[in-house]
Design a protein around this motif. Structure first.
Motif, PDB file in Angstrom:
ATOM      1  N   ARG A 144     -49.571  39.854  28.314  1.00  0.00           N
ATOM      2  CA  ARG A 144     -50.909  39.389  27.947  1.00  0.00           C
ATOM      3  C   ARG A 144     -51.190  39.884  26.530  1.00  0.00           C
ATOM      4  O   ARG A 144     -50.795  40.997  26.167  1.00  0.00           O
ATOM      5  CB  ARG A 144     -51.979  39.943  28.889  1.00  0.00           C
ATOM      6  CG  ARG A 144     -51.790  39.692  30.383  1.00  0.00           C
ATOM      7  CD  ARG A 144     -52.222  38.294  30.804  1.00  0.00           C
ATOM      8  NE  ARG A 144     -51.168  37.310  30.578  1.00  0.00           N
ATOM      9  CZ  ARG A 144     -51.311  36.004  30.780  1.00  0.00           C
ATOM     10  NH1 ARG A 144     -52.458  35.515  31.207  1.00  0.00           N
ATOM     11  NH2 ARG A 144     -50.317  35.182  30.551  1.00  0.00           N
TER      12      ARG A 144
ATOM     13  N   ASP B  35     -57.965  45.843  31.750  1.00  0.00           N
ATOM     14  CA  ASP B  35     -58.121  45.352  33.112  1.00  0.00           C
ATOM     15  C   ASP B  35     -57.007  44.365  33.456  1.00  0.00           C
ATOM     16  O   ASP B  35     -56.467  44.387  34.575  1.00  0.00           O
ATOM     17  CB  ASP B  35     -59.487  44.687  33.282  1.00  0.00           C
ATOM     18  CG  ASP B  35     -59.721  44.203  34.707  1.00  0.00           C
ATOM     19  OD1 ASP B  35     -59.808  45.050  35.612  1.00  0.00           O
ATOM     20  OD2 ASP B  35     -59.776  42.973  34.910  1.00  0.00           O
ATOM     21  N   GLN B  36     -56.634  43.527  32.492  1.00  0.00           N
ATOM     22  CA  GLN B  36     -55.558  42.561  32.718  1.00  0.00           C
ATOM     23  C   GLN B  36     -54.212  43.252  32.942  1.00  0.00           C
ATOM     24  O   GLN B  36     -53.321  42.681  33.588  1.00  0.00           O
ATOM     25  CB  GLN B  36     -55.457  41.599  31.539  1.00  0.00           C
ATOM     26  CG  GLN B  36     -56.628  40.649  31.419  1.00  0.00           C
ATOM     27  CD  GLN B  36     -56.525  39.750  30.209  1.00  0.00           C
ATOM     28  OE1 GLN B  36     -55.432  39.373  29.777  1.00  0.00           O
ATOM     29  NE2 GLN B  36     -57.673  39.389  29.645  1.00  0.00           N
TER      30      GLN B  36
ATOM     31  N   HIS C 180     -54.776  43.721  36.627  1.00  0.00           N
ATOM     32  CA  HIS C 180     -55.291  42.636  37.461  1.00  0.00           C
ATOM     33  C   HIS C 180     -55.268  41.299  36.717  1.00  0.00           C
ATOM     34  O   HIS C 180     -56.273  40.598  36.653  1.00  0.00           O
ATOM     35  CB  HIS C 180     -56.724  42.943  37.898  1.00  0.00           C
ATOM     36  CG  HIS C 180     -56.904  44.287  38.529  1.00  0.00           C
ATOM     37  ND1 HIS C 180     -56.316  44.629  39.728  1.00  0.00           N
ATOM     38  CD2 HIS C 180     -57.596  45.380  38.119  1.00  0.00           C
ATOM     39  CE1 HIS C 180     -56.638  45.870  40.039  1.00  0.00           C
ATOM     40  NE2 HIS C 180     -57.413  46.352  39.083  1.00  0.00           N
ATOM     41  N   SER C 181     -54.128  40.936  36.173  1.00  0.00           N
ATOM     42  CA  SER C 181     -54.023  39.648  35.500  1.00  0.00           C
ATOM     43  C   SER C 181     -54.264  38.518  36.497  1.00  0.00           C
ATOM     44  O   SER C 181     -53.728  38.512  37.605  1.00  0.00           O
ATOM     45  CB  SER C 181     -52.641  39.491  34.866  1.00  0.00           C
ATOM     46  OG  SER C 181     -52.472  38.196  34.345  1.00  0.00           O
ATOM     47  N   LYS C 182     -55.101  37.549  36.091  1.00  0.00           N
ATOM     48  CA  LYS C 182     -55.435  36.429  36.965  1.00  0.00           C
ATOM     49  C   LYS C 182     -54.572  35.199  36.707  1.00  0.00           C
ATOM     50  O   LYS C 182     -54.365  34.381  37.600  1.00  0.00           O
ATOM     51  CB  LYS C 182     -56.904  36.054  36.786  1.00  0.00           C
ATOM     52  CG  LYS C 182     -57.884  37.162  37.140  1.00  0.00           C
ATOM     53  CD  LYS C 182     -59.307  36.746  36.853  1.00  0.00           C
ATOM     54  CE  LYS C 182     -60.293  37.860  37.175  1.00  0.00           C
ATOM     55  NZ  LYS C 182     -61.709  37.457  36.874  1.00  0.00           N
ATOM     56  N   LEU C 183     -54.076  35.050  35.472  1.00  0.00           N
ATOM     57  CA  LEU C 183     -53.384  33.818  35.097  1.00  0.00           C
ATOM     58  C   LEU C 183     -51.931  34.052  34.676  1.00  0.00           C
ATOM     59  O   LEU C 183     -51.241  33.102  34.336  1.00  0.00           O
ATOM     60  CB  LEU C 183     -54.138  33.126  33.951  1.00  0.00           C
ATOM     61  CG  LEU C 183     -55.590  32.744  34.231  1.00  0.00           C
ATOM     62  CD1 LEU C 183     -56.223  32.117  32.991  1.00  0.00           C
ATOM     63  CD2 LEU C 183     -55.685  31.793  35.412  1.00  0.00           C
TER      64      LEU C 183
ATOM     65  N   GLU D 281     -66.346  35.771  32.329  1.00  0.00           N
ATOM     66  CA  GLU D 281     -66.708  34.493  32.947  1.00  0.00           C
ATOM     67  C   GLU D 281     -67.873  33.804  32.246  1.00  0.00           C
ATOM     68  O   GLU D 281     -68.506  32.915  32.823  1.00  0.00           O
ATOM     69  CB  GLU D 281     -67.065  34.723  34.421  1.00  0.00           C
ATOM     70  CG  GLU D 281     -65.966  35.390  35.241  1.00  0.00           C
ATOM     71  CD  GLU D 281     -64.712  34.549  35.345  1.00  0.00           C
ATOM     72  OE1 GLU D 281     -64.836  33.300  35.259  1.00  0.00           O
ATOM     73  OE2 GLU D 281     -63.617  35.118  35.496  1.00  0.00           O
TER      74      GLU D 281
ATOM     75  N   GLU E   5     -55.711  35.165  28.512  1.00  0.00           N
ATOM     76  CA  GLU E   5     -56.640  34.724  29.533  1.00  0.00           C
ATOM     77  C   GLU E   5     -58.032  35.239  29.180  1.00  0.00           C
ATOM     78  O   GLU E   5     -58.175  36.255  28.498  1.00  0.00           O
ATOM     79  CB  GLU E   5     -56.217  35.158  30.925  1.00  0.00           C
ATOM     80  CG  GLU E   5     -56.063  36.633  31.163  1.00  0.00           C
ATOM     81  CD  GLU E   5     -55.499  36.920  32.564  1.00  0.00           C
ATOM     82  OE1 GLU E   5     -56.304  37.271  33.444  1.00  0.00           O
ATOM     83  OE2 GLU E   5     -54.274  36.779  32.773  1.00  0.00           O
TER      84      GLU E   5
ATOM     85  N   HIS F   8     -63.326  41.428  31.807  1.00  0.00           N
ATOM     86  CA  HIS F   8     -61.905  41.290  32.168  1.00  0.00           C
ATOM     87  C   HIS F   8     -61.088  41.648  30.924  1.00  0.00           C
ATOM     88  O   HIS F   8     -60.337  40.836  30.388  1.00  0.00           O
ATOM     89  CB  HIS F   8     -61.620  39.857  32.622  1.00  0.00           C
ATOM     90  CG  HIS F   8     -60.249  39.645  33.195  1.00  0.00           C
ATOM     91  ND1 HIS F   8     -59.652  40.509  34.087  1.00  0.00           N
ATOM     92  CD2 HIS F   8     -59.347  38.641  33.001  1.00  0.00           C
ATOM     93  CE1 HIS F   8     -58.452  40.061  34.406  1.00  0.00           C
ATOM     94  NE2 HIS F   8     -58.241  38.927  33.756  1.00  0.00           N
TER      95      HIS F   8
ATOM     96  N   THR G 143     -49.129  39.987  38.208  1.00  0.00           N
ATOM     97  CA  THR G 143     -50.470  40.563  38.253  1.00  0.00           C
ATOM     98  C   THR G 143     -50.547  41.822  37.412  1.00  0.00           C
ATOM     99  O   THR G 143     -51.567  42.101  36.771  1.00  0.00           O
ATOM    100  CB  THR G 143     -50.863  40.884  39.706  1.00  0.00           C
ATOM    101  OG1 THR G 143     -50.809  39.693  40.472  1.00  0.00           O
ATOM    102  CG2 THR G 143     -52.257  41.487  39.770  1.00  0.00           C
TER     103      THR G 143
END
Length: 276
Positions: free
Chosen positions: A3, A27-28, A31-34, A247, A243, A23, A38
Motif C-alpha cells: 500500500r 491502519d492499512q 487492515h487493508s480492505k482492497l 469514507e 486505497e 483508514h 490484509t
C-alpha cells in the motif's frame, strides 16, 4: 502486496496521513480492505522534501511492521512536508531488509510500487543487464520494484517520465515474452522529482491493483462545508492512494485502468498508459 500514498500540497505533519485519518496508512498495514493481503508488515518507508532546503529528499526506511515502528511514529509527529511518498510493504518473495523497502531514491527522484513482475527470478538477469552501467552501482536491493525504477531511469525518467515508464513496461513485457512468461506486469507506481508527482496504473492482464486520487479541494469544500480541516489546505493539495484513507463521501476518485496522472502546479493531467 503493498500500500502506498503520495501527498502534494500545503505542508502538513506526516502523521496526519500516516496515523490520524480514519483508514490511515498505518491502519492499512494491519487492515487493508482492497489489497491482495490484509496485512502489510514487511517494512515501511517514507521519503519527503523540505522547501528551500537540500533538494535531495530525506528517506526513512524500516524493516519491521509499520504499526510497531516507534522511530517512524516519533519522526512523523514532528516532520512537516508539502510533498512526500509513504509505503508499507508486503514482500512477494524477496528478503525483508532495509534496502528492499520503498521508496527508492536516486538523486532528486523517489519511486514506490505496488505489484510484481511475474516470474521475476527467471527474468531478472536480462532485465538488469539493460540498466545503464552508470546507474547500476546505485542499486542496493533485490526487488523487482527497484529494477523497474532503474530501468525507467535508463529509459529517460528524468527527461520524459511518462514515456520512460511506458518504455520500462514494454521492455519487461518483451523480455517476458522471450522467456515464455505471459502477462508479467502488475503495477501501480508513484514517482516524483520533488516538483511534480506521477502515478501509473497498469497490468498486462488488464486488472490492475487499486489506485485513487483525491477530489479537487473546491469541490470538497462545497460538499462538506462543515470540515474545518479543508479550509487550511491550498487548492493545489492532492493525494494519490492505494486505497481511500476514509469514507468521506465524494472524496476519492478511481484512477482508470491503464492510465497515468500528473500532480503539478496549475491543471493536473490524466492520460492513457500504453507500454512501448
Amino acid at each position: 502486496m503493498c500500500r502506498w500514498l503520495a501527498y502534494s500540497g500545503t505542508p502538513i505533519l506526516l502523521d496526519e496521513l500516516l496515523y490520524k485519518t480514519e483508514h490511515s496508512l498505518i491502519d492499512q498495514s494491519m487492515h487493508s480492505k482492497l489489497g491482495v493481503e490484509t496485512t502489510n508488515g514487511d517494512g515501511v518507508g517514507v521519503g519527503w522534501y523540505e522547501a528551500g532546503e537540500q533538494p535531495v529528499p530525506a528517506l526513512f526506511r524500516g524493516i519491521g511492521p509499520a504499526w510497531g515502528d516507534v522511530n517512524l511514529r516519533e519522526l512523523a509527529r514532528v516532520t512537516r512536508s508539502g510533498l512526500f511518498l509513504a509505503h508499507i510493504r508486503a514482500s512477494t518473495g524477496t528478503p525483508v531488509q532495509q534496502t528492499n523497502c520503498h521508496p527508492f531514491r536516486y538523486g532528486r527522484w523517489l519511486w514506490c510500487h505496488n505489484g510484481a513482475i511475474h516470474e521475476f527470478r527467471e527474468l531478472r538477469r536480462d532485465l538488469m543487464m539493460a540498466i545503464d552501467p552508470d546507474l547500476f552501482p546505485s542499486i542496493s536491493g533485490s526487488t523487482d520494484s527497484e529494477v523497474m525504477f532503474y530501468l525507467a531511469l535508463t529509459f529517460g525518467l528524468r527527461e520524459e517520465p511518462v514515456r520512460a515508464v511506458e518504455r520500462m513496461a514494454g521492455f519487461v513485457e518483451q523480455v517476458a515474452k522471450a522467456h515464455g512468461v505471459a502477462e508479467p506486469m502488475q503495477m501501480t507506481v508513484g514517482t516524483t522529482d520533488g516538483d511534480r508527482v506521477w502515478a501509473f496504473r497498469y497490468s498486462s492482464v488488464g486488472k490492475s491493483r487499486t489506485l485513487f486520487y483525491s477530489t479537487e479541494l473546491n469541490a470538497l469544500r462545497t460538499m462538506h462545508p462543515e470540515l474545518e480541516v479543508l479550509r487550511g489546505l491550498s487548492e493545489e493539495t492532492r493525494l494519490i492512494v492505494s486505497e481511500p484513507l476514509g469514507e468521506l463521501k465524494g472524496a476519492w476518485q478511481p484512477v482508470p485502468e491503464s492510465s497515468y496522472g500528473v500532480i503539478q502546479k496549475g491543471a493536473d493531467e490524466l492520460g492513457s498508459f500504453t507500454p512501448r
